[in-house]
Design a protein around this motif. Structure first.
Motif, mmCIF file in Angstrom:
data_model
loop_
_atom_site.group_PDB
_atom_site.id
_atom_site.type_symbol
_atom_site.label_atom_id
_atom_site.label_comp_id
_atom_site.label_asym_id
_atom_site.label_seq_id
_atom_site.Cartn_x
_atom_site.Cartn_y
_atom_site.Cartn_z
ATOM 1 N N ILE A 59 0.840 -1.202 0.000
ATOM 2 C CA ILE A 59 0.000 0.000 0.000
ATOM 3 C C ILE A 59 0.875 1.252 0.000
ATOM 4 C CG2 ILE A 59 -1.684 1.353 1.322
ATOM 5 C CD1 ILE A 59 -2.899 -1.355 2.219
ATOM 6 N N ASN A 60 1.972 1.245 0.752
ATOM 7 C CA ASN A 60 2.880 2.388 0.760
ATOM 8 C C ASN A 60 3.523 2.589 -0.609
ATOM 9 O OD1 ASN A 60 4.217 4.631 1.971
ATOM 10 N ND2 ASN A 60 6.055 3.382 2.088
ATOM 11 N N ILE A 61 3.865 1.511 -1.295
ATOM 12 C CA ILE A 61 4.408 1.628 -2.648
ATOM 13 C C ILE A 61 3.357 2.246 -3.573
ATOM 14 C CG2 ILE A 61 5.206 0.325 -4.664
ATOM 15 C CD1 ILE A 61 6.574 -1.607 -2.618
ATOM 16 N N LEU A 62 2.115 1.778 -3.453
ATOM 17 C CA LEU A 62 1.027 2.356 -4.255
ATOM 18 C C LEU A 62 0.860 3.841 -3.964
ATOM 19 C CD1 LEU A 62 -1.679 -0.433 -3.933
ATOM 20 C CD2 LEU A 62 -0.296 0.097 -5.944
ATOM 21 N N LEU A 63 0.908 4.209 -2.691
ATOM 22 C CA LEU A 63 0.797 5.622 -2.311
ATOM 23 C C LEU A 63 1.918 6.447 -2.931
ATOM 24 C CD1 LEU A 63 -0.138 5.191 1.449
ATOM 25 C CD2 LEU A 63 -1.601 6.200 -0.319
ATOM 26 N N ASN A 64 3.121 5.904 -2.958
ATOM 27 C CA ASN A 64 4.253 6.600 -3.560
ATOM 28 C C ASN A 64 4.092 6.742 -5.070
ATOM 29 O OD1 ASN A 64 6.956 7.202 -1.844
ATOM 30 N ND2 ASN A 64 5.676 5.688 -0.825
ATOM 31 N N LEU A 65 3.574 5.704 -5.722
ATOM 32 C CA LEU A 65 3.353 5.773 -7.161
ATOM 33 C C LEU A 65 2.271 6.794 -7.504
ATOM 34 C CD1 LEU A 65 3.438 1.975 -8.026
ATOM 35 C CD2 LEU A 65 5.123 3.679 -8.723
ATOM 36 N N GLU A 66 1.242 6.853 -6.684
ATOM 37 C CA GLU A 66 0.078 7.695 -6.959
ATOM 38 C C GLU A 66 0.139 9.069 -6.292
ATOM 39 O OE1 GLU A 66 -2.158 6.935 -9.038
ATOM 40 O OE2 GLU A 66 -2.528 4.795 -9.059
ATOM 41 N N LYS A 67 1.268 9.429 -5.679
ATOM 42 C CA LYS A 67 1.310 10.629 -4.844
ATOM 43 C C LYS A 67 1.011 11.930 -5.571
ATOM 44 C CE LYS A 67 6.334 10.763 -4.930
ATOM 45 N NZ LYS A 67 7.473 10.398 -4.116
ATOM 46 N N THR A 68 1.207 12.002 -6.881
ATOM 47 C CA THR A 68 0.920 13.240 -7.601
ATOM 48 C C THR A 68 -0.258 13.105 -8.565
ATOM 49 O OG1 THR A 68 2.507 12.719 -9.344
ATOM 50 C CG2 THR A 68 3.320 14.013 -7.461
ATOM 51 N N SER A 69 -0.816 11.908 -8.661
ATOM 52 C CA SER A 69 -1.914 11.682 -9.602
ATOM 53 C C SER A 69 -3.194 12.372 -9.130
ATOM 54 C CB SER A 69 -2.173 10.180 -9.754
ATOM 55 O OG SER A 69 -3.290 9.957 -10.596
ATOM 56 N N MET A 70 -3.943 12.895 -10.080
ATOM 57 C CA MET A 70 -5.225 13.516 -9.781
ATOM 58 C C MET A 70 -6.390 12.595 -10.153
ATOM 59 S SD MET A 70 -4.425 16.159 -8.225
ATOM 60 C CE MET A 70 -6.018 16.906 -8.052
ATOM 61 N N HIS A 71 -6.085 11.349 -10.503
ATOM 62 C CA HIS A 71 -7.142 10.395 -10.838
ATOM 63 C C HIS A 71 -8.019 10.177 -9.603
ATOM 64 C CE1 HIS A 71 -9.114 6.622 -11.833
ATOM 65 N NE2 HIS A 71 -8.840 6.904 -13.096
ATOM 66 N N PRO A 72 -9.331 10.069 -9.761
ATOM 67 C CA PRO A 72 -10.224 9.899 -8.616
ATOM 68 C C PRO A 72 -9.882 8.702 -7.727
ATOM 69 C CG PRO A 72 -11.500 10.421 -10.563
ATOM 70 C CD PRO A 72 -10.083 10.215 -11.015
ATOM 71 N N LEU A 73 -9.403 7.602 -8.309
ATOM 72 C CA LEU A 73 -9.031 6.447 -7.477
ATOM 73 C C LEU A 73 -7.738 6.698 -6.712
ATOM 74 C CD1 LEU A 73 -10.050 3.460 -9.759
ATOM 75 C CD2 LEU A 73 -11.303 4.477 -7.845
ATOM 76 N N ALA A 74 -6.820 7.451 -7.295
ATOM 77 C CA ALA A 74 -5.594 7.820 -6.584
ATOM 78 C C ALA A 74 -5.933 8.716 -5.401
ATOM 79 C CB ALA A 74 -4.613 8.517 -7.522
ATOM 80 N N LEU A 75 -6.845 9.647 -5.604
ATOM 81 C CA LEU A 75 -7.272 10.521 -4.510
ATOM 82 C C LEU A 75 -7.946 9.716 -3.400
ATOM 83 C CD1 LEU A 75 -8.732 13.465 -6.635
ATOM 84 C CD2 LEU A 75 -6.519 13.383 -5.475
#
Length: 96
Positions: free
Chosen positions: A46-62
């Motif tokens: 989950i932390n790796i996913l958070l790091n990958l998605e940290k700048t994404s504005m996609h609704p699922l990333a948020l």
């Protein structure tokens, strides 16, 4: 409000409809997607996913960041986002 109308007569046609079916119930109910849980509960992943998605504005990333921000630990992962295809990056020799 995030509504895309692609045919000008849609409102006339909707009045003639007997049944309406919707997908993405959480999006309709709350206005934004919500994550209940990730199974199995692997906090490192989950932390790796958070790091990958940290700048994404996609609704699922948020939604992911909102639910699991307390697990975030900066791993200095450089990620690449391709609109419509997702996010990718490498960490400790593994490609995600």
């Amino acid at each position: 409000n995030g509504i895309l109308i692609f045919k000008k007569d849609i409102f006339d046609r909707i009045l003639e409809s007997k049944y309406l079916f919707f997908d993405k119930t959480g999006t309709l109910t709350y206005g934004i997607p919500q994550i209940r849980s990730i199974q199995p509960q692997n906090t490192d992943l989950i932390n790796i996913l958070l790091n990958l998605e940290k700048t994404s504005m996609h609704p699922l990333a948020l939604a992911l960041r909102k639910k699991y921000q307390f697990l975030y630990n900066d791993l200095k992962i450089e990620s690449t986002e391709v609109v419509g295809q997702g996010v990718s990056g490498a960490y400790k020799g593994q490609f995600y």
